[in-house]
Design an enzyme around this catalytic site. Sequence first.
Site: not given
Length: 596
Positions: A298, A442-444, A449
């Site tokens: 992130r 991506y990555e949440g 977030q």
Amino acid sequence: MGQYIAPQRDMQFVLHELLGVEAELKQLPAYEEIDADIINQVLEEGGKFTSQVLFPLNHSGDREGCHYDKENHTVTTPKGFKAAYEQYVAAGWPALSCDPEFGGQGLPLVVNNSFYEMMNSANQAWTMYPGLSHGAYECIHEHGSAEQKALYLPKLISGEWTGTMCLTEAHCGTDLGLLRSKAEPQADGSYKITGNKIFISAGEHDMAENIVHLVLARLPGAPEGSKGISLFVTPKFLPNADGTIGARNAITCGAIEEKMGIHANSTCQMNMDGATGWLIGGPHKGLQAMFVFMNAARLGVGMQGLGLTEIAYQNALVYAKDRIQMRSLSGVKAPDKAADPIIVHPDVRRMLLTAKAYAEGARAFCSYVALQLDKELNHPDEEVRKECADQVALLTPIVKAFITDNAWTATSECLQVYGGHGFIAEWGMEQYVRDARINMIYEGTNTIQSLDLLGRKILMDNGAKLRKFGAQVQAFVEENGTDEAMSEFITPLADLGDKVTKLTMEIGMKAFQNQDEVGAAAVPYLRVVGHLVYAYFFARMAKIALAKQDSGDNFYKAKLATTRFYFARLLPETATLIRQARSGSANLMALEADLF
């Protein structure tokens, strides 16, 4: 195809004048020998590598893309990528901030962070191959057994092997509690893993001799949901005891995705059919271990947003100074030419300054967070380590979401500077817009977030972490509140700090009655807090620039002008965002699903 020049001057300003990293690092035994000269030398060399080796491959790599061999389940990266990786490895770049015990150079993360900004500006798709390796290194370094560390870390640090994170499955996306991949224990202590993963960045390629996949799967009888997930190291080739590679493992690439952007990175569908893996950490503790990788990713994605903002700004600026079109509204500025350069037009300047401000704000912010990480991991005082850990936890979702949202805006504005030429591939600007879009997903996703920030990091501890950061802001406000030259920055900063406090309390009270209030407010709320963070760092930078504006170095005049633009043109967005966050969930939830 444009240019990339590493922004060394602003990096040095942030590291040495704003953050005073040399003095900060002296407090950390692991880094007490690191001084400004070492940092500058490393970043200067990094600037050469990124501009001379990586940047020339960015456009060609995007146009060529990766090549998938269906018969052999292999991927060939674009022309020049493998050779660039060999140069990267030969120069020792993978080892920059890694543990010397396993072959690393032991430099602080705050230095590595700046190097990654340059790599992402020069070539985001290429950078994702070693970038994911660094996350795998961190995960194994923290949660791996002694044997796993001894086997895998030297290879990841040297760059001989790369790494991936295999989380997502087609039916569950971010909701990892729904994943179905299974891990069956074997008599020798290993596991046979079966399942399918999608969207695996750098899952298969030809740049390194082995790929270390970190795979989430379920053990037999595991609890339902996220509490029943375990983590396994599952290499492409099974390693021998001496670190050489042995037999091919049963984890293969079934296809690569056709994507909107980052064409030169292989985004893979990975299939496991009884692949051999070994448990990392305890059973059912996979998410806890993987969060080391995910949080590193992130922060890395935030750096991707910063890198694209910077490269888009640089090239739009060159174009705006060169392109002539129409005359200035206030009179001819280039009488020797048929028209004036478009940089004379106010709205072109607005677009350029938007990108410039978002790049400079992100650079200060990311460097600060990286320094807090260094202190969290290395400071001798346990209380300091805890305070820094709280700050990193609070700020990580803002790094990921706020910076990548801003990068989407900035790259789009920079494309607009080019007019019709921006929409044409040969100029390269449209690639930055396409590449920037994935970073919000991506990555949440950035909504995830935002929920993490508001629900988990703030409301779950009754705002304790936010109050600590707010106290930092308030101390700066009180210290500079009587300085008339600083009032144009201090007054709006103080005002926004008060508004964030009130907004947080209001949302928290509503959430007691209806949890949908958190979901309804989260996205605008994160942007408001993101602006509070930027306003704080811009005000700090303004204080330095005010003191040095008459030094003869025009850098400080430019910094002041950018800061004034930020406060006048970008910060006022918070007024709208606060109204959105306060409007509640009813306007979103009242319409029945079948009436849409």
